[in-house]
Design a protein around this motif. Sequence first.
Motif, PDB file in Angstrom:
ATOM      1  N   THR A  78      -7.888   0.607  -9.937  1.00 27.33           N
ATOM      2  CA  THR A  78      -6.895   1.282  -9.088  1.00 27.33           C
ATOM      3  C   THR A  78      -5.542   0.562  -9.047  1.00 27.33           C
ATOM      4  O   THR A  78      -4.491   1.210  -9.173  1.00 27.33           O
ATOM      5  N   ALA A  89      -9.248   1.358   1.239  1.00 30.16           N
ATOM      6  CA  ALA A  89      -8.522   2.503   1.805  1.00 30.16           C
ATOM      7  C   ALA A  89      -9.345   3.794   1.777  1.00 30.16           C
ATOM      8  O   ALA A  89      -9.133   4.683   2.605  1.00 30.16           O
ATOM      9  N   ILE A  96      -2.354   5.698   4.529  1.00 30.83           N
ATOM     10  CA  ILE A  96      -2.804   5.165   3.243  1.00 30.83           C
ATOM     11  C   ILE A  96      -4.112   5.867   2.844  1.00 30.83           C
ATOM     12  O   ILE A  96      -4.817   5.438   1.942  1.00 30.83           O
ATOM     13  N   TYR A 117       0.848  -1.205   0.000  1.00 28.14           N
ATOM     14  CA  TYR A 117       0.000   0.000   0.000  1.00 28.14           C
ATOM     15  C   TYR A 117       0.882   1.254   0.000  1.00 28.14           C
ATOM     16  O   TYR A 117       1.993   1.239   0.537  1.00 28.14           O
ATOM     17  N   HIS A 118       0.381   2.306  -0.585  1.00 24.88           N
ATOM     18  CA  HIS A 118       1.169   3.531  -0.719  1.00 24.88           C
ATOM     19  C   HIS A 118       0.805   4.555   0.342  1.00 24.88           C
ATOM     20  O   HIS A 118      -0.365   4.676   0.719  1.00 24.88           O
TER      21      HIS A 118
END
Length: 302
Positions: free
Chosen positions: A177, A136, A152, A27-28
Amino acid sequence: MKHLYDVPAPAKLNLFLHVTGRREDGYHLLQTVFVFIDLADRLQFELRNDGVICRQTSLPGIDHDSDLIVRAARALQKATGTAKGATIQVQKNIPAGGGLGGGSSDAASTLIALNRLWQTGLSRWELQQLALPLGADVPVFVFGQNTFAEGIGEAFTACRVPGHAYLVFQPRLGIPTPAIFTDPDLCRNTPLVTVQDVQQSLSLPISEASSLSQPAFFGHNDLEAVACRQHPGLQQLVDWLDVRQVKARMTGSGACFFAPFNSYEDALQVGHELEVALPAFNQGASVPVERIIAARGLVRHP
Ligand code: C5P
């Protein structure tokens, strides 16, 4: 006691979206501002005493058990132990795969509405914790206020966003996404900004450089360059708008773009002018524009 709830599930825009890092789970880490707009799905919940979650009018391609609305309802049942159920009807107005958060907003409105309908008494913060495993973007819709978000996308600082209006450009294209976040070309080290920077930029007067009473943009969307590289037709749209002095930016992971305006009247007027020119653009476009939507910014939603 109420047996029926009818609630809106508004769309969101990301005024900017910076990717500042990546966690070990893939995850970013992001910095973004979420604003809510009056383009909304409508959800209706009818109480059942048999514990069954019955989602009517399901979406094409999504089976009942993986539907985010059903998963949200079951997560609330599990967390609270309630024996109640609901029949749920949905009127979809938010395009899917657009970066407008439609599915996430539906899930959040489900948590909020069923928590009331079932009288399960969870706080908003507790609902936000239930929301995160669903996606998220779900917690911010439970939070329900325009916000600067980090992590996130789940650590919030509410912020004041002027009563802007927007034009939303919906291309005939849905972008999944993960296709954007997993792209090796994605810039993942944008320097951090502070909430003060963001709040100050949101309170600035109209950009003098703008001839269309568009407010100036803060920052950028790191996902936009990747989306435009994967789908060059999106860059064509940005360039077409740019020639007409409309500065547009992608929301979330796309494919929708938006342009902010200081008033709804300005947005409507420019929207009408663009509608007239649109058929000529669409004729030569690899990604035509399906719809141009004028929307008002919301201060708060349920
Ligand atoms: O959480 P959600 O299901 O909405 O995320 C979809 C996908 O988007 C994830 O599987 C992940 O690839 C990517 N994503 C990410 N960093 C975020 C949010 C989403 O990498 N902060």
